[in-house]
Design a protein around this motif. Structure first.
Motif, PDB file in Angstrom:
ATOM      1  N   GLY A  35       0.762  -1.225  -0.038  1.00 39.67           N
ATOM      2  CA  GLY A  35      -0.170  -0.094  -0.061  1.00 39.67           C
ATOM      3  C   GLY A  35       0.869   1.432   0.102  1.00 39.67           C
ATOM      4  N   ALA A  36       0.299   2.269   0.004  1.00 36.99           N
ATOM      5  CA  ALA A  36       0.946   3.675  -0.170  1.00 36.99           C
ATOM      6  C   ALA A  36       0.941   4.582   1.162  1.00 36.99           C
ATOM      7  CB  ALA A  36       0.700   4.423  -1.252  1.00 36.99           C
ATOM      8  N   THR A  37       1.805   5.363   1.337  1.00 38.99           N
ATOM      9  CA  THR A  37       1.787   6.309   2.477  1.00 38.99           C
ATOM     10  C   THR A  37       2.162   7.614   2.048  1.00 38.99           C
ATOM     11  OG1 THR A  37       4.054   5.991   3.360  1.00 38.99           O
ATOM     12  CG2 THR A  37       2.191   4.666   4.234  1.00 38.99           C
ATOM     13  N   VAL A  38       1.849   8.871   2.705  1.00 38.84           N
ATOM     14  CA  VAL A  38       2.399  10.293   2.310  1.00 38.84           C
ATOM     15  C   VAL A  38       2.813  10.927   3.734  1.00 38.84           C
ATOM     16  CG1 VAL A  38       0.090  11.087   2.580  1.00 38.84           C
ATOM     17  CG2 VAL A  38       1.769  12.067   1.248  1.00 38.84           C
ATOM     18  N   ASN A  39       3.572  11.936   3.387  1.00 42.66           N
ATOM     19  CA  ASN A  39       4.085  12.736   4.417  1.00 42.66           C
ATOM     20  C   ASN A  39       5.227  12.202   5.250  1.00 42.66           C
ATOM     21  OD1 ASN A  39       2.463  14.597   3.406  1.00 42.66           O
ATOM     22  ND2 ASN A  39       0.573  14.093   4.574  1.00 42.66           N
ATOM     23  N   VAL A  40       5.626  13.126   6.100  1.00 43.75           N
ATOM     24  CA  VAL A  40       6.577  12.871   7.341  1.00 43.75           C
ATOM     25  C   VAL A  40       6.065  13.624   8.437  1.00 43.75           C
ATOM     26  CG1 VAL A  40       8.991  12.666   8.177  1.00 43.75           C
ATOM     27  CG2 VAL A  40       8.321  12.381   5.753  1.00 43.75           C
ATOM     28  N   PRO A  41       5.686  12.956   9.548  1.00 43.75           N
ATOM     29  CA  PRO A  41       5.244  11.713   9.719  1.00 43.75           C
ATOM     30  C   PRO A  41       4.627  11.106   8.780  1.00 43.75           C
ATOM     31  CG  PRO A  41       5.278  12.888  11.920  1.00 43.75           C
ATOM     32  CD  PRO A  41       5.218  13.845  10.797  1.00 43.75           C
ATOM     33  N   GLU A  42       4.857   9.690   8.520  1.00 40.62           N
ATOM     34  CA  GLU A  42       3.954   8.958   7.691  1.00 40.62           C
ATOM     35  C   GLU A  42       2.389   8.730   7.934  1.00 40.62           C
ATOM     36  OE1 GLU A  42       6.189   6.101   4.704  1.00 40.62           O
ATOM     37  OE2 GLU A  42       6.921   5.785   6.820  1.00 40.62           O
TER      38      GLU A  42
END
Length: 595
Positions: free
Chosen positions: A434-441
């Motif tokens: 799957g996919a994540t975005v940003n930091v923190p994720e």
């Protein structure tokens, strides 16, 4: 093609006649009607040539599965004891009586051994027959069906039969009742016209999941450096002599442009400039180099897969349809399903890459169960060879990408509003990303995830998935199969990847990005094990769901809305949005070197 050059009239021997006397046709597979969005336009001409695949029964598959799970479990004495090409072929091969009776049946329709081709293990038989002959063989009628949205037309049926004596020997015949749109296979690629950000990007510092500093630019655009920072892989340089390799798959006119790869290397990994991957054509697949034909999917995959793992050797497979394919007015495009062509090719190679990344997916329900099950078993065979297969989870949230009116409506003619899983991500023998975005994720909202309607939940994920379902309670009851194989298994960044296409930088998003990113981490883990004299990791899931949770970054925020719902939520532990989490290469390396 002249029929007289292929179809030779053969007389039946007494043995053949006795084998089929009294064996009446019985329906092997049928569907209620063509799926929504397909219109029948007429009868297939008698001389229209069909390319059909027969999957022969595999009586020893349970032995192969048992070995796969044992060799993939770090707690098992056989961990890492992967099989050779010959050993896998022996476990996939049909029984001798199956081969005999199928050949006899083919000969009864004028098809000698020269008229068919077999897979390396003998478990697939491909024949090219005129529609008239096919209708006689399968006691059916073939019609021309047009896909309303695309205008593509295929020759298909809604039911076919086999002599009852053949049912235990032939698992399926396809493409017959398969209405998957496979030209091109829908990539899990997702384009973002604006950034999907949830935090202040003006900060001077970001803290990655491993506690290290991450460049703030990574909240606007993902690069190779961002991935290495985020996933604790900075400073690790793979070997090019360990025997390790990474493979990238491409299907049906997705071309990886060499010039764009060099431009990407100049920008992202100057040490790799001048290097290239090995291109392999399967069944007529091409890799055309006209800049205007550069494939977004193919460029993304090779730039990040091979860019992250340089100088690890890389292979790019371009798979076409089953040859020969002759377009005509009834099937102007190749309607053959390419997964089985690729798996058959790979399983016939003595040496194959230890990691493979695939960023293509279909709605599970558009692939007949018998075919999905058979292809899934081929993935198990590749895993038994010691190869880790990673697939994107899709970009439709809990539904599928497509018109809102059909994206959450099943093909069974009902007006139900349900979640629709994706294949091959729903196969229990692959690792789905799957996919994540940003930091923190956090979870990327488009991330496909959920539960298979075809495959039961495997034992290796029982504990983790049961814990999630207990927390979910009655939410969405009846909209998904709670006992099905749950996915994704893991996740990685998937938004705003810098990719060069026809010489220009573009931002690309999707689980298509997350898949080669995670596959690159796995490739480096395999490199570390091979350099230490250990075997490759092979099928990853028993390890991931076993003792690897502490080496993954648990993602606990976000969801994957769709089907007029908020979708599933990310939470502590496994969830059907981000799986078990994103990788920490340093921790994973220590883990795999200790087992």
């Amino acid at each position: 093609m002249k029929l007289s050059s292929v179809w030779v009239a053969l007389s039946l021997s007494p043995l053949l006649a006795s084998a089929f006397r009294g064996s009446q046709p019985a329906i092997k597979e049928s569907i209620r009607s063509a799926p929504q969005g397909w219109t029948r336009t007429g009868r297939a001409p008698a001389d229209h040539v069909l390319s059909l695949k027969l999957a022969l029964a595999q009586p020893k598959f349970s032995d192969l599965e048992k070995h796969l799970l044992a060799s993939s479990d770090p707690a098992h004495p056989k961990y890492g004891a992967h099989l050779s090409k010959e050993e896998v072929h022996a476990l996939l091969a049909p029984a001798s009586d199956t081969l005999d009776i199928v050949h006899e049946w083919l000969e009864s329709h004028g098809l000698g051994k020269e008229s068919v081709t077999k897979s390396a293990a003998g478990d697939w038989v491909t024949l090219r027959v005129p529609a008239k002959v096919a209708e006689e063989m399968f006691n059916t009628q073939f019609h021309i069906y047009r896909h309303d949205e695309s205008g593509d037309s295929f020759v298909r049926t809604t039911s076919y039969s086999l002599p009852s004596v053949l049912h235990p020997h032939i698992d399926l015949v396809q493409p017959t009742t398969m209405y998957t749109r496979i030209k091109p296979l829908r990539s899990t690629l997702h384009y973002s016209t604006e950034l999907e950000l949830t935090m202040d990007t003006a900060s001077d510092t970001l803290t990655g999941p491993s506690g290290n500093a991450v460049d703030p630019s990574c909240n606007n655009q993902i690069t190779l450096s961002c991935l290495k920072q985020l996933y604790n892989a900075e400073g690790y340089t793979p070997s090019n002599t360990s025997g390790n390799a990474l493979g990238i798959t491409a299907y049906l006119e997705q071309y990886a442009n060499y010039a764009d790869l060099q431009t990407f290397y100049q920008s992202q990994n100057p040490a790799a400039v001048g290097s290239n991957f090995t291109y392999v054509s399967i069944n007529g697949g091409q890799n055309l180099q006209d800049p205007s034909q550069a494939g977004v999917e193919a460029n993304l995959d090779v730039q990040y897969g091979f860019g992250m793992t340089y100088p690890t050797p890389g292979t790019f497979w371009s798979t076409g349809g089953e040859p020969p394919f002759t377009p005509d007015e009834f099937e102007p495009t190749n309607s053959n399903e390419p997964y089985s062509d690729w798996t058959d090719y790979l399983l016939n190679q003595t040496n194959i890459p230890q990691t493979v990344s695939t960023s293509y997916a279909d709605s599970e329900e558009t692939v007949p169960f018998s075919y999905a099950d058979r292809v899934c078993k081929s993935f198990a065979a590749i895993g038994a060879r010691g190869t880790s297969l990673l697939f994107g989870s899709g970009d439709g949230g809990v539904g599928i990408t497509g018109p809102a009116s059909t994206a959450c409506t099943p093909n069974n003619g009902s007006d139900a509003h349900v979640f629709l899983p994706m294949f091959p991500g729903s196969c229990p023998y692959v690792t789905t990303v799957g996919a994540t975005v940003n930091v923190p994720e956090v979870a990327a909202s488009f991330t496909g995830g959920g539960f298979s309607n075809y495959f039961a939940r495997p034992s290796y994920q029982d504990s983790d998935v049961s814990a999630y379902l207990q927390g979910l309670g009655d939410t969405y009851a009846g909209m998904y199969n709670a006992s099905g194989r749950a996915y994704p298994d893991v996740s990685a960044q998937g938004v705003n990847f810098l990719v060069y296409i026809a010489g220009k930088p573009e931002n690309v998003s999707g689980t298509s990005c997350a898949t080669p990113a995670f596959a690159s981490i796995v490739t480096m883990l395999n490199d570390a094990r091979l350099q230490a004299g250990k075997s490759s990791l092979g099928f990853l899931n028993p390890m991931l769901y076993g003792n690897a949770s502490a080496a993954l970054n648990d993602i606990t925020a976000g969801s994957n809305p769709g089907c007029a719902t908020a979708g599933f939520n990310a939470t502590t532990g496994w969830d059907p949005v981000t799986g078990l989490g994103t990788p920490d290469f340093g921790k994973l390396k220590d883990l795999v070197l200790s087992s």
